[in-house]
Design an enzyme around this catalytic site. Structure first.
Site, PDB file in Angstrom:
ATOM      1  N   HIS A  24     -83.567  66.219  54.292  1.00  0.00           N
ATOM      2  CA  HIS A  24     -82.936  66.167  55.500  1.00  0.00           C
ATOM      3  C   HIS A  24     -81.844  65.172  55.553  1.00  0.00           C
ATOM      4  CE1 HIS A  24     -87.185  66.841  57.185  1.00  0.00           C
ATOM      5  NE2 HIS A  24     -86.789  67.863  57.615  1.00  0.00           N
ATOM      6  N   LYS A  48     -97.766  70.798  69.530  1.00  0.00           N
ATOM      7  CA  LYS A  48     -97.630  70.792  68.177  1.00  0.00           C
ATOM      8  C   LYS A  48     -97.963  69.552  67.409  1.00  0.00           C
ATOM      9  CE  LYS A  48     -94.177  72.038  64.576  1.00  0.00           C
ATOM     10  NZ  LYS A  48     -92.778  72.468  64.404  1.00  0.00           N
ATOM     11  N   ARG A  98     -83.312  76.493  52.959  1.00  0.00           N
ATOM     12  CA  ARG A  98     -83.579  76.277  51.707  1.00  0.00           C
ATOM     13  C   ARG A  98     -84.071  77.697  50.874  1.00  0.00           C
ATOM     14  NH1 ARG A  98     -88.400  72.610  53.771  1.00  0.00           N
ATOM     15  NH2 ARG A  98     -88.161  73.930  55.574  1.00  0.00           N
ATOM     16  N   SER A 135     -91.281  68.269  54.646  1.00  0.00           N
ATOM     17  CA  SER A 135     -92.096  67.236  55.218  1.00  0.00           C
ATOM     18  C   SER A 135     -93.436  67.558  54.912  1.00  0.00           C
ATOM     19  CB  SER A 135     -91.961  67.392  56.591  1.00  0.00           C
ATOM     20  OG  SER A 135     -90.531  66.989  57.097  1.00  0.00           O
TER      21      SER A 135
HETATM   22  P1  ADP Z   1     -88.934  72.139  61.878  1.00  0.00           P
HETATM   23  O1  ADP Z   1     -90.556  72.295  62.080  1.00  0.00           O
HETATM   24  O2  ADP Z   1     -87.949  72.591  63.079  1.00  0.00           O
HETATM   25  O3  ADP Z   1     -88.608  73.230  60.442  1.00  0.00           O
HETATM   26  P2  ADP Z   1     -88.140  70.246  60.047  1.00  0.00           P
HETATM   27  O4  ADP Z   1     -88.355  68.746  60.376  1.00  0.00           O
HETATM   28  O5  ADP Z   1     -89.301  70.579  59.072  1.00  0.00           O
HETATM   29  O6  ADP Z   1     -88.325  71.011  61.348  1.00  0.00           O
HETATM   30  O7  ADP Z   1     -86.818  70.464  59.594  1.00  0.00           O
HETATM   31  C1  ADP Z   1     -85.466  70.355  60.117  1.00  0.00           C
HETATM   32  C2  ADP Z   1     -84.732  71.067  59.598  1.00  0.00           C
HETATM   33  O8  ADP Z   1     -84.223  70.501  58.252  1.00  0.00           O
HETATM   34  C3  ADP Z   1     -84.676  72.685  59.143  1.00  0.00           C
HETATM   35  O9  ADP Z   1     -83.576  73.181  59.563  1.00  0.00           O
HETATM   36  C4  ADP Z   1     -85.157  72.924  57.868  1.00  0.00           C
HETATM   37  O10 ADP Z   1     -84.868  73.966  57.417  1.00  0.00           O
HETATM   38  C5  ADP Z   1     -84.451  71.578  57.375  1.00  0.00           C
HETATM   39  N1  ADP Z   1     -84.756  71.144  56.126  1.00  0.00           N
HETATM   40  C6  ADP Z   1     -86.121  70.617  55.948  1.00  0.00           C
HETATM   41  N2  ADP Z   1     -86.386  70.421  54.579  1.00  0.00           N
HETATM   42  C7  ADP Z   1     -84.923  70.670  54.060  1.00  0.00           C
HETATM   43  C8  ADP Z   1     -84.582  70.261  52.629  1.00  0.00           C
HETATM   44  N3  ADP Z   1     -85.358  70.097  51.421  1.00  0.00           N
HETATM   45  N4  ADP Z   1     -83.386  70.647  52.559  1.00  0.00           N
HETATM   46  C9  ADP Z   1     -82.423  71.101  53.302  1.00  0.00           C
HETATM   47  N5  ADP Z   1     -82.774  71.104  54.578  1.00  0.00           N
HETATM   48  C10 ADP Z   1     -84.222  70.964  55.124  1.00  0.00           C
END
Ligand code: ADP
Length: 163
Positions: A24, A48, A98, A135
């Protein structure tokens, strides 16, 4: 201001950030080359379930981007992302990509958000070294007592306690 003045380009980066990862953080930093401001929007709806409290999740994003606090904002929101975008005058939704599973989801969400909200989605490709970081993987390693430190921004101490 002249009539040539352009409004600032504002992107909303929505997600759960449960917790923020180095993946992120890298997306946010790279997006600052494209946008005047990035608003990290931490969604919370009661349905959620998340592991970490909202206040912590917000605090950790702010901490990781504290050197960019003039151009990175952290807010929480409920409801539709496009409604939040309107509220903060953002023209763009930023998402990280990803793999093809991310793409399938983002493709339809992005089409709908442009059709009904007039908001453009910008998909940014993940750094190859972060493709496997999520995450949910951090949460699993945290819960089973493993070493997750290299997967999250430096200086963050994960805890499920409310602040
Ligand atoms: P959501 O539950 O909406 O997917 P996340 O917090 O998991 O929320 O992710 C938020 C954003 O960050 C999403 O667009 C996700 O694809 C992106 N993201 C998550 N992990 C990575 C990563 N390792 N590299 C790049 N983008 C990521």
């Amino acid at each position: 201001m002249t009539s040539h003045h352009q409004p600032p380009r504002i992107a909303v980066f929505p997600g759960s950030f449960d917790p923020i990862t180095v993946g992120h953080e890298a997306i946010i930093r790279r997006a600052l080359h494209l946008f005047d401001k990035v608003i990290v929007a931490i969604g919370h709806n009661t349905a959620k379930k998340t592991l970490f409290p909202l206040e912590r999740r917000m605090e950790w994003v702010k901490f990781a981007l504290q050197d960019k606090s003039d151009v990175v904002e952290v807010q929480s929101f409920t409801g539709l992302t496009i409604d939040f975008c309107r509220k903060v005058n953002a023209q763009f939704i930023l998402r990280g990509l990803r793999n093809s599973t991310d793409f399938e989801f983002e493709y339809s969400a992005g089409q709908v958000n442009r059709q009904i909200g007039g908001i453009e989605t910008v998909l940014m490709l993940t750094d190859p070294q972060y493709t496997h970081i999520s995450s949910s993987i951090v949460r699993d390693i945290f819960l089973y007592g493993g070493e997750f430190e290299s997967l999250i921004p430096k200086g963050i101490h994960l805890t499920t306690d409310e602040p």
